[in-house]
Design a protein around this motif. Structure first.
Motif, PDB file in Angstrom:
ATOM      1  N   ARG A 141      12.488 126.986 -67.057  1.00  0.00           N
ATOM      2  CA  ARG A 141      11.313 126.533 -67.802  1.00  0.00           C
ATOM      3  C   ARG A 141      10.700 125.285 -67.157  1.00  0.00           C
ATOM      4  O   ARG A 141      11.378 124.519 -66.465  1.00  0.00           O
ATOM      5  CB  ARG A 141      11.672 126.198 -69.250  1.00  0.00           C
ATOM      6  CG  ARG A 141      12.422 127.268 -69.986  1.00  0.00           C
ATOM      7  CD  ARG A 141      11.726 128.610 -69.951  1.00  0.00           C
ATOM      8  NE  ARG A 141      10.339 128.514 -70.431  1.00  0.00           N
ATOM      9  CZ  ARG A 141       9.484 129.547 -70.393  1.00  0.00           C
ATOM     10  NH1 ARG A 141       9.868 130.710 -69.900  1.00  0.00           N
ATOM     11  NH2 ARG A 141       8.267 129.398 -70.859  1.00  0.00           N
ATOM     12  N   LEU A 142       9.413 125.066 -67.424  1.00  0.00           N
ATOM     13  CA  LEU A 142       8.739 123.827 -67.068  1.00  0.00           C
ATOM     14  C   LEU A 142       8.715 122.921 -68.288  1.00  0.00           C
ATOM     15  O   LEU A 142       8.512 123.383 -69.406  1.00  0.00           O
ATOM     16  CB  LEU A 142       7.302 124.101 -66.616  1.00  0.00           C
ATOM     17  CG  LEU A 142       7.112 124.964 -65.377  1.00  0.00           C
ATOM     18  CD1 LEU A 142       5.620 125.158 -65.113  1.00  0.00           C
ATOM     19  CD2 LEU A 142       7.793 124.358 -64.165  1.00  0.00           C
ATOM     20  N   ARG A 143       8.909 121.634 -68.051  1.00  0.00           N
ATOM     21  CA  ARG A 143       8.908 120.662 -69.138  1.00  0.00           C
ATOM     22  C   ARG A 143       8.052 119.457 -68.748  1.00  0.00           C
ATOM     23  O   ARG A 143       8.084 119.012 -67.606  1.00  0.00           O
ATOM     24  CB  ARG A 143      10.339 120.196 -69.456  1.00  0.00           C
ATOM     25  CG  ARG A 143      11.223 121.273 -70.062  1.00  0.00           C
ATOM     26  CD  ARG A 143      10.826 121.557 -71.499  1.00  0.00           C
ATOM     27  NE  ARG A 143      11.626 122.636 -72.087  1.00  0.00           N
ATOM     28  CZ  ARG A 143      11.237 123.891 -72.155  1.00  0.00           C
ATOM     29  NH1 ARG A 143      10.060 124.237 -71.679  1.00  0.00           N
ATOM     30  NH2 ARG A 143      12.003 124.812 -72.719  1.00  0.00           N
ATOM     31  N   LEU A 144       7.312 118.925 -69.705  1.00  0.00           N
ATOM     32  CA  LEU A 144       6.541 117.706 -69.481  1.00  0.00           C
ATOM     33  C   LEU A 144       7.479 116.517 -69.701  1.00  0.00           C
ATOM     34  O   LEU A 144       7.917 116.268 -70.834  1.00  0.00           O
ATOM     35  CB  LEU A 144       5.355 117.644 -70.437  1.00  0.00           C
ATOM     36  CG  LEU A 144       4.425 116.438 -70.281  1.00  0.00           C
ATOM     37  CD1 LEU A 144       3.792 116.408 -68.904  1.00  0.00           C
ATOM     38  CD2 LEU A 144       3.348 116.454 -71.370  1.00  0.00           C
ATOM     39  N   VAL A 145       7.777 115.806 -68.615  1.00  0.00           N
ATOM     40  CA  VAL A 145       8.774 114.734 -68.675  1.00  0.00           C
ATOM     41  C   VAL A 145       8.261 113.494 -67.945  1.00  0.00           C
ATOM     42  O   VAL A 145       7.374 113.574 -67.090  1.00  0.00           O
ATOM     43  CB  VAL A 145      10.110 115.179 -68.033  1.00  0.00           C
ATOM     44  CG1 VAL A 145      10.731 116.330 -68.812  1.00  0.00           C
ATOM     45  CG2 VAL A 145       9.921 115.566 -66.570  1.00  0.00           C
ATOM     46  N   HIS A 164       4.708 118.015 -65.387  1.00  0.00           N
ATOM     47  CA  HIS A 164       5.322 119.285 -65.743  1.00  0.00           C
ATOM     48  C   HIS A 164       6.263 119.675 -64.593  1.00  0.00           C
ATOM     49  O   HIS A 164       5.810 120.126 -63.540  1.00  0.00           O
ATOM     50  CB  HIS A 164       4.252 120.357 -65.944  1.00  0.00           C
ATOM     51  CG  HIS A 164       3.397 120.125 -67.147  1.00  0.00           C
ATOM     52  ND1 HIS A 164       2.184 119.447 -67.075  1.00  0.00           N
ATOM     53  CD2 HIS A 164       3.559 120.467 -68.448  1.00  0.00           C
ATOM     54  CE1 HIS A 164       1.647 119.399 -68.277  1.00  0.00           C
ATOM     55  NE2 HIS A 164       2.454 120.000 -69.140  1.00  0.00           N
ATOM     56  N   LEU A 165       7.553 119.484 -64.803  1.00  0.00           N
ATOM     57  CA  LEU A 165       8.547 119.759 -63.776  1.00  0.00           C
ATOM     58  C   LEU A 165       9.482 120.864 -64.237  1.00  0.00           C
ATOM     59  O   LEU A 165       9.662 121.092 -65.434  1.00  0.00           O
ATOM     60  CB  LEU A 165       9.365 118.497 -63.469  1.00  0.00           C
ATOM     61  CG  LEU A 165       8.575 117.274 -62.992  1.00  0.00           C
ATOM     62  CD1 LEU A 165       9.527 116.109 -62.745  1.00  0.00           C
ATOM     63  CD2 LEU A 165       7.763 117.581 -61.736  1.00  0.00           C
ATOM     64  N   ALA A 166      10.096 121.520 -63.274  1.00  0.00           N
ATOM     65  CA  ALA A 166      11.037 122.590 -63.587  1.00  0.00           C
ATOM     66  C   ALA A 166      12.396 121.993 -63.941  1.00  0.00           C
ATOM     67  O   ALA A 166      12.841 121.021 -63.316  1.00  0.00           O
ATOM     68  CB  ALA A 166      11.181 123.532 -62.397  1.00  0.00           C
TER      69      ALA A 166
END
Length: 226
Positions: free
Chosen positions: A25-29, A40-42
């Motif tokens: 998944r990609l997450r905004l971190v 937005h990183l994996a």
């Protein structure tokens, strides 16, 4: 290229809004060394890449944009800590990947920021990441390494990742500097930079989100032409 970038943007927008959790998944971190910037990183770029290739039924370019590379983090940190270098200037972020350095330049007050990459997914990532950070960045697709450019500040974070790339990028950076651009390079010491011709501006201990790499901080230099 325009159609490919538009398709990549649609895919990434679907990815970042899809429900569910997991390594693919990609997450905004927050970026580890530059928490002012969210990306937005994996969770795991290699696992994400494998899923996307399976869905596409064809090989896709490695998702360099889905990780926060150490050289880019160092350069972004330097810009945010020294906004006078950027304020009211025209900026080009070469081989931008996630857009981290370009976004940092925009946050630091650049008049115009262009983030360039040859990967349509990277260009799309710049769009969604700039949107997440509420800054204006122009995402530009294409290979600029044989072109003449007119900018005030040329930024290159972690672009010397193999010998072939270094052989093209370094002459481009030297030509830009000779033409009057200020050039800054973020380099974590991958072994493709000559010991001469560059001087260290600052060195940082930078953590990374690169796949299959120890996340412990490593020394990363921000350099300029000597």
């Amino acid at each position: 290229m325009v159609m490919a970038t538009a398709a990549a943007l649609t895919e990434l927008e679907q990815e970042i809004t899809a429900p569910g959790e997991g390594l693919d998944r990609l997450r905004l971190v927050e970026t580890p060394f530059v928490p002012e910037v969210r990306l937005h990183l994996a969770e795991d770029a290699i696992v994400w890449w494998a899923r996307m290739e399976a869905a596409a039924g064809r090989p896709l370019a490695a998702p360099y944009w889905a990780s926060a590379w150490a050289g880019g983090q160092a350069l972004a940190r330097y810009l945010l800590d020294h906004p006078g270098l950027v304020r009211d200037r025209r900026v080009l972020d070469l081989a931008t990947g996630s857009g981290l350095v370009a976004i940092a330049a925009a946050l630091a007050g650049a008049r115009q920021v262009v983030a360039n990459d040859i990967d349509p997914y990277a260009v799309a990532a710049v769009t969604v990441n700039a949107r997440a950070n509420r800054v204006d960045v122009t995402a530009q697709a294409g290979d600029l390494l044989d072109a003449d450019i007119q900018v005030d500040l040329l930024l290159a974070g972690d672009v010397l990742y193999d010998g072939e790339m270094a052989a093209r990028v370094l002459p481009f950076l030297r030509r830009a500097a000779a033409g009057g651009a200020q050039v800054l390079l973020g380099d974590p010491g991958r072994g493709h930079l000559s010991a001469t011709g560059w001087e260290t501006v600052v060195s940082y201990p930078v953590p990374t989100t690169e796949p299959s790499v120890d996340p412990a901080p490593r020394p990363v230099r921000v350099l300029r032409p000597a």
